[in-house]
Scaffold this active site. Structure first.
Site, short mmCIF file in Angstrom:
data_model
loop_
_atom_site.label_atom_id
_atom_site.label_comp_id
_atom_site.label_asym_id
_atom_site.label_seq_id
_atom_site.Cartn_x
_atom_site.Cartn_y
_atom_site.Cartn_z
N TRP A 1 -0.69 -4.05 -10.44
CA TRP A 1 -1.21 -3.08 -11.22
C TRP A 1 -1.33 -3.20 -12.90
O TRP A 1 -1.87 -2.22 -13.98
CB TRP A 1 0.63 -2.31 -11.11
CG TRP A 1 0.86 -1.49 -10.06
CD1 TRP A 1 1.77 -2.45 -9.26
CD2 TRP A 1 0.30 -0.38 -9.74
NE1 TRP A 1 1.91 -1.55 -8.02
CE2 TRP A 1 0.90 -0.36 -8.62
CE3 TRP A 1 -1.12 0.39 -9.67
CZ2 TRP A 1 0.40 0.82 -7.27
CZ3 TRP A 1 -1.08 1.46 -9.28
CH2 TRP A 1 -0.59 1.06 -7.62
N ASP B 1 5.33 -1.57 -18.19
CA ASP B 1 5.08 -0.30 -16.69
C ASP B 1 6.09 -0.59 -16.08
O ASP B 1 6.38 -1.94 -15.05
CB ASP B 1 3.60 -0.54 -16.06
CG ASP B 1 3.53 0.17 -14.79
OD1 ASP B 1 4.26 0.77 -14.72
OD2 ASP B 1 2.89 -0.03 -14.32
N LYS C 1 9.18 5.45 -7.35
CA LYS C 1 10.00 4.80 -7.02
C LYS C 1 11.49 4.66 -6.84
O LYS C 1 12.14 4.85 -6.22
CB LYS C 1 9.86 3.13 -7.18
CG LYS C 1 8.15 3.20 -6.55
CD LYS C 1 6.79 3.25 -7.44
CE LYS C 1 5.88 2.76 -6.48
NZ LYS C 1 4.80 2.64 -7.80
#
Ligand SMILES: *Cc1c(COP(=O)(O)O)cnc(C)c1O
Length: 360
Positions: A103, A172, A196
């Site tokens: 990511w 993030d 999530k």
């Protein structure tokens, strides 16, 4: 009604059962209005109450200071990868990125089309199985970007890195937001795709400091300016109403669990059970270095790919779903977010113990 099974999916992921039962009712008719939550106008009284409740609970749970806005955006966490540099990284400026997995690699790749993106630390040398301690910052006067939990590689920052004076910290937090307390005042921006820990896919939570909203570029598309969404309470256009509703229900559930400190204790207990077993096992090993282990995504292998495959297929048959690791790591991954029940961990450990006995 058919039984639910144990869901270790990395995302979209398991949601709290009380949230799902309430949603089932509210889909049909929200608060006795005769209109379901997905069918209400975002400008109407019923949905505005949902929006306000969601923002208020978010601020309360994370003790968000008054000089930050809570925004509900679309395009996933991935759209923040480019929206942030588009707003804050001029062509002649440098931003620093801490590279701890797929990511963050995607995030820095986007930044490179706007200005200079400097890799200040990286754990690429060991296939991202640790959180680097050493950071070599540039002379950045913009921001430092990091990924607090690495969903794919099963590593997590124990605390936020310190960023140089004159810069702001961007996180993030897609896969560990609200799994533990966080000090928002240390950040310029915290963002997270909801799927999530917070709700369904399709809504991204962005917590951003007021002065940054003002500083953001104004010569870019209106929809990509944070001020547009801040000035319109995330309703410049139609917001992801159902996602905001579920997020509010999840916040309410977290509050019922005792808030972020209580959720952290529960998450620690859950993760410790699984890591404790891995450390005692002669067949399974965790892939992340011990001091970098994630409380949310537990990655492990047997060391034999065929045996991994056998384990995954037998586990699936036994009602333990979603344990296959990401293709870049292989092996197994148990995603055990806030809403993942402790009983599911007990079942997994029991299953692994039996598997080890017959295959060890
Ligand atoms: C899942 C994930 C993303 C991608 O989120 P999207 O909402 O699908 O764009 C980004 N960062 C992290 C840490 C993730 O876990």
């Amino acid at each position: 009604m058919s039984e639910r099974i144990i869901n270790f999916s990395a995302g979209p992921a398991v949601l709290p059962e009380p949230v799902l039962s309430q949603a089932r009712e509210d889909l049909w008719s929200l608060d006795g209005t005769g209109i379901g939550v997905m069918e209400h106008s975002h400008r109407g009284k019923a949905f505005l109450a949902v929006y306000e409740k969601t923002v208020a609970l978010c601020r309360e749970l994370a003790s968000i200071p008054d000089n930050y806005k809570v925004l509900f955006l679309q395009g996933g966490a991935s759209s923040q990868f480019f929206t942030i540099p588009m707003n804050f990284l001029a062509q002649d400026k440098t931003a620093d990125y801490l590279i701890t997995g797929s990511w963050s690699k995607k995030a820095i790749a986007e930044a490179k089309s706007f200005g200079t993106a400097h890799t200040a630390s990286s754990s690429a040398d060991k296939n991202f199985n640790y959180i680097p301690k050493e950071i070599k910052y540039s002379d950045t006067q913009t921001y430092v970007h990091f990924t607090s939990n690495n969903t794919i590689f099963g590593t997590e920052y124990a605390s936020e890195p310190e960023n140089p004076a004159g810069s702001f910290l961007v996180c993030d937090a897609s896969s560990d937001i609200f799994s533990r307390p966080l000090d928002i005042s240390k950040y310029g921006i915290v963002y997270a795709g909801a799927q999530k820990n917070l709700g369904p896919s399709g809504v991204t939570l962005v917590i951003i400091r007021d002065d940054l909203i003002e500083q953001g570029a104004s010569d870019i598309p209106t929809m990509l300016q944070y001020r547009t969404h801040a000035e319109n309470d995330s309703m410049f256009n139609t917001p992801p109403t159902f996602g905001i509703y579920i997020m509010g229900q999840v916040f309410s559930w977290i509050k019922d669990q005792g808030g972020l400190s209580a959720i952290q204790k529960l998450n620690q207990r859950k993760a410790n059970k699984l890591y404790g077993y891995l450390d005692s096992s002669k067949l399974f090993q965790g892939t992340a270095e011990v001091d970098s282990r994630s409380m949310m995504n537990v990655t492990f292998v047997t060391g034999n790919e065929d045996l991994d495959k056998k384990f995954i297929s037998e586990a699936t048959a036994a009602g333990l779903d979603g344990l296959k690791g990401h293709r870049s790591v292989g092996g197994m991954r148990a995603s055990i977010y806030n809403a993942f029940p402790e009983a599911g961990i007990d079942k997994l450990v029991e299953f692994m113990t039996a598997f080890e006995k017959s295959n060890g």
